[in-house]
Design a protein around this motif. Structure first.
Motif, mmCIF file in Angstrom:
data_model
loop_
_atom_site.group_PDB
_atom_site.id
_atom_site.type_symbol
_atom_site.label_atom_id
_atom_site.label_comp_id
_atom_site.label_asym_id
_atom_site.label_seq_id
_atom_site.Cartn_x
_atom_site.Cartn_y
_atom_site.Cartn_z
ATOM 1 N N ARG A 91 0.825 -1.205 0.000
ATOM 2 C CA ARG A 91 0.000 0.000 0.000
ATOM 3 C C ARG A 91 0.859 1.255 0.000
ATOM 4 N N LEU A 146 2.477 1.780 -3.364
ATOM 5 C CA LEU A 146 1.521 2.300 -4.342
ATOM 6 C C LEU A 146 1.189 3.765 -4.063
ATOM 7 N N SER A 147 1.075 4.109 -2.769
ATOM 8 C CA SER A 147 0.778 5.501 -2.420
ATOM 9 C C SER A 147 1.881 6.424 -2.895
ATOM 10 N N ILE A 190 1.429 7.071 -6.574
ATOM 11 C CA ILE A 190 0.369 7.996 -6.977
ATOM 12 C C ILE A 190 0.486 9.366 -6.323
ATOM 13 N N GLN A 228 -1.703 12.841 -7.100
ATOM 14 C CA GLN A 228 -2.514 13.552 -6.119
ATOM 15 C C GLN A 228 -2.062 14.996 -5.986
ATOM 16 N N GLN A 262 -11.438 12.540 -0.602
ATOM 17 C CA GLN A 262 -12.091 11.424 -1.260
ATOM 18 C C GLN A 262 -13.542 11.402 -0.830
ATOM 19 N N ARG A 281 -15.772 5.967 0.617
ATOM 20 C CA ARG A 281 -14.866 6.521 1.599
ATOM 21 C C ARG A 281 -15.065 8.004 1.766
ATOM 22 N N ALA A 293 -5.365 1.889 -3.885
ATOM 23 C CA ALA A 293 -4.460 2.517 -2.912
ATOM 24 C C ALA A 293 -4.898 3.952 -2.648
ATOM 25 N N ALA A 294 -5.323 4.652 -3.715
ATOM 26 C CA ALA A 294 -5.721 6.057 -3.543
ATOM 27 C C ALA A 294 -6.999 6.170 -2.729
ATOM 28 N N TRP A 295 -7.913 5.209 -2.892
ATOM 29 C CA TRP A 295 -9.195 5.303 -2.201
ATOM 30 C C TRP A 295 -9.237 4.488 -0.923
ATOM 31 N N GLN A 296 -8.131 3.916 -0.510
ATOM 32 C CA GLN A 296 -8.082 3.144 0.743
ATOM 33 C C GLN A 296 -9.040 1.962 0.716
#
Lengths: 283, 162
Positions: free
Chosen positions: A37, A40-41, A44, A48, A125, A130, B68-71
């Motif tokens: 995770r 990947l963060s 991106i 963002q 988001q 979410r 990953a961006a949206w958890q």
């Protein structure tokens, strides 16, 4: 038109990737995939950052073209507020010291002081699944999982994920978020559970639900020791009886307007013992 | 689509990146619910016109980045994107390439399959969005499809003299 052999090969490829995806989904629930995770963060993060550019540019340009007189006026007003607050702060210091002394004599243990750090919201988001916000500070700046974020008006949420440069905050309105609260008028406790709708929470496990009135302000109760106590959380907006399960549904609007807040305060308890600090100051 | 080629080599990646940015762009309040599925539309377009150029691994990785961006649970959008791509590639062989109506029908079916796959994973992982707002993007995606595909068509050209 493709040959049947090609279609077969194509379907195999498809099935393999589907299989890998399902394996990942299962793995995500069984084992800790935090490293994946985080990786990947980091990939991106530039996206963002780019996504947030329009908002930041309008903010900056708006500031640049503000008229001189308006800035002067604003400056004057802010200076006045600083004066008022510093005066208030002085009395707060003495009251805090007195309180610490009294609690010391009663052997109650001193309330720890809270420290604050300001952080900018990179992206929101506001999706179907979410309600979370990404901040521009991460573990490099000392952000940790479970840390509480405040907005100017009340509680904003808590940190659920950190990378070196960013962190993600779960908003109070997220369906997976719950915060213990207390009615500011009656003192009755409740739980504020997120609904997934904009700026809306549902109050459950309410003490004496019949005394809840529309417009009641709920503050954080501090139970559970995650959130600091006595910060505004939500205001009751609607109270409705649900005939199907004989329950009263109470919905409330969060005090924080998530669409508007651009900066949040990250807060944490100071590690230093406050009582010894105050006594040192007195000597 | 043997007689088609791309104007420049990175066109597919570039359009996917653009759609990714639009998908993550912050939107105020209720409008977030109506946000069209940009990535879905772009994937559908390339799957119709260049099925050999867009791969399962690519859209799978894209889905992973979105998760990953949206958890969300890692793999949710990889799964739904891959299913989407398969449905569109198989369906588009049976459609005439220039009928807007047939394409609109396919976009409706493919987007719904995509949303259903997501809903299945969301429910299985206890994230069930219990409101109708979940389905709004199907309609906005359908409405905006002609513009998206019209824009993306500017990135291909027909090969002469074949």
């Amino acid at each position: 038109m493709q040959s049947s052999e090609a279609i077969k090969y194509h379907t195999y490829k498809f099935l393999i990737v589907v299989f890998v995806s399902i394996l990942l989904l299962i793995a995500d629930h069984r084992v800790d995939l935090t490293h994946l995770r985080t990786a990947l963060s980091i990939v991106i993060y530039p996206i963002q950052y780019v996504v947030d550019v329009p908002a930041r540019v309008t903010h900056a340009v708006g500031g640049y073209f503000q008229s001189h007189s308006r800035l002067l006026k604003e400056n004057k007003e802010l200076n006045r507020i600083v004066m008022v607050y510093s005066a208030k702060d002085q009395s707060y210091r003495s009251i805090f010291a007195e309180n610490a002394r009294l609690r010391d004599t009663l052997a109650m243990g001193v309330k720890s002081e809270r420290l604050f750090m300001i952080s900018h919201v990179l992206s929101l988001q506001a999706e179907r699944f979410r309600r979370a916000s990404t901040l521009n500070q991460g573990t490099n700046a000392g952000v940790f999982d479970g840390q509480v974020a405040l907005s100017g008006s009340g509680i904003y949420g808590q940190v659920i994920e950190t990378t070196p440069q960013t962190s993600v905050i779960l908003q109070l309105a997220d369906p997976k978020h719950t915060i213990p609260v207390r009615n500011s008028r009656t003192g009755a406790t409740a739980l504020a559970v997120g609904t997934g709708d904009v700026n809306t929470v549902r109050l459950t496990s309410i003490d004496d639900v019949e005394h809840v009135e529309i417009g009641d302000l709920y503050l954080s109760s501090g139970l559970g020791q995650v959130f600091p106590s006595d910060y505004p959380v939500a205001r009751v907006q609607q109270k409705r009886y649900n005939p199907s399960d004989s329950m009263t549904i109470v919905t409330a609007n969060t005090v924080t307007n998530y669409g508007k807040v651009r900066e949040v305060l990250l807060t944490w308890r100071s590690q230093a013992n406050v009582s010894s600090k105050t006594t040192e100051a007195e000597q | 689509m043997e007689n088609l080629s791309l104007k420049f080599s990175g066109a597919i990646l570039l359009s996917l990146l653009g759609a990714f940015v639009l998908t993550l762009a912050p939107v105020n309040g209720v409008f977030g619910l109506w946000r069209p599925e940009w990535l879905v539309l772009v994937i559908i377009h390339w799957a119709i016109y260049f099925p050999d150029r867009i791969s399962y691994v690519l859209v799978g990785f894209l889905g992973l980045m979105l998760d990953a961006a949206w958890q969300l649970s890692l793999g949710q959008h990889s799964l739904s994107f891959v299913v989407l791509l398969y449905v569109v590639i198989r369906l588009s062989e049976r459609l005439s390439p220039n009928s807007l109506l047939q394409h609109l029908f396919m976009v409706l079916v493919a987007t719904s399959v995509y949303m259903l796959t997501n809903l299945w994973v969301l429910t299985a992982t206890d994230n069930n969005p219990a409101n109708w707002g979940y389905w709004y993007p199907v309609f906005t995606s359908l409405l905006i499809w002609p513009f998206v595909t019209g824009l993306l068509k500017r990135m291909h050209m027909e090969n002469q003299g074949r």
